[in-house]
Scaffold this active site. Sequence first.
Site, mmCIF file in Angstrom:
data_model
loop_
_atom_site.group_PDB
_atom_site.id
_atom_site.type_symbol
_atom_site.label_atom_id
_atom_site.label_comp_id
_atom_site.label_asym_id
_atom_site.label_seq_id
_atom_site.Cartn_x
_atom_site.Cartn_y
_atom_site.Cartn_z
ATOM 1 N N GLU A 131 -16.650 23.409 49.692
ATOM 2 C CA GLU A 131 -16.558 21.935 49.672
ATOM 3 C C GLU A 131 -15.116 21.489 49.436
ATOM 4 O O GLU A 131 -14.636 20.522 50.018
ATOM 5 C CB GLU A 131 -17.490 21.389 48.583
ATOM 6 N N THR A 184 -14.127 11.837 53.719
ATOM 7 C CA THR A 184 -14.354 11.768 52.259
ATOM 8 C C THR A 184 -13.024 11.862 51.528
ATOM 9 O O THR A 184 -12.769 11.123 50.573
ATOM 10 C CB THR A 184 -15.290 12.908 51.815
HETATM 11 N N1 HSE Z 1 -19.407 11.886 45.431
HETATM 12 C C1 HSE Z 1 -18.649 12.101 46.631
HETATM 13 C C2 HSE Z 1 -17.903 10.822 46.978
HETATM 14 C C3 HSE Z 1 -19.567 12.490 47.730
HETATM 15 O O1 HSE Z 1 -18.539 9.769 46.917
HETATM 16 O O2 HSE Z 1 -16.725 10.881 47.305
HETATM 17 C C4 HSE Z 1 -18.910 12.639 49.061
HETATM 18 O O3 HSE Z 1 -19.832 13.102 50.000
#
Ligand code: HSE
Length: 312
Positions: A131, A184
């Site tokens: 990840e 992201t």
């Molecule tokens: N918690 C993470 C974010 C998840 O919101 O950036 C990303 O898939």
Amino acid sequence: MRKEIRVFAPATVSNVGCGFDVMGFALDTPGDEIVLRTTQRSGITITKITGDDGKLTLDPEKNTAGVPIIEMCREFGIKCGIEMEIHKKMPFGSGLGSSAASAVGATFALNHLLELNLSNKELLRFAQAGEMIASGSEHADNVAPCLYGGFILIRGYKPVDIVTLSSPENLFCTVIHPHIEISTKESRKLLPESIPVNDAIAQWGNCAALVAGLLTGDYELIGRSIEDHFAEPVRGKFIPQYAQIKEAALKSGALGCNISGSGPSVFALSSDLETAKKVGAAMKSQLDKIELASDIYISGINRKGPKIIELI
Ligand code: HSE
């Protein structure tokens, strides 16, 4: 020794509104497939990637699914060669945990192929390394629900402390994926570094109430706890028609609705399948109005995590 394994690893909805980086759940559909093969030739090779429109690298050291395999081989002194195929069956940059699904799929597959007998807790560490390659952060709210199934709470990161949460049987998720991509990594950079105390109070109240709602099967409480005072105000602006999609979902009977992960996908929870379908149609009509293509996924909660499709 087994020669080949094909596994399925599910998409996930992370954050669940209030639980930025600490809550997530797994879906029955969509998901990625990973194939691993042992070979005489040593080293780790990615031989094939499908469904990625040429966007992913075959270099295992830079690939979300390759990195966990490299680290597992190093740590456990695995000497045989490993060949990998990655079959992407969900969109990229969609907020559905695409990178997490590939990382978890690879980790889970190697554990079964080589009969390493590692626990989910041990596997999680390797999946998080994958990840990290994709999103520049080791957040576990996609990898953990993908690996464990069901709803997950991450109580803490140092060390990672995973709490699995039971949830009511009749919970259905509608996801709309507008055909745009949001990274992201980039989206995380836009988030505030601190939040006002009133927002923090609202956020932890909602997190605690969401957990209580899930454990007691209180659908109304689940619904009204799916609120976000942290990421949604920033990220909602990047999702076309976000306010309209949310309003349409709630008017159609959804318990709650919010951004899935960093978006652009938006999820809604409903307490029956018929409502989940109605919610999907209402959400889609909002994007049809601006002629933006989208996909709808309707899914139950995946309570098992990844599964073996074939083991030879
Ligand atoms: N918690 C993470 C974010 C998840 O919101 O950036 C990303 O898939």
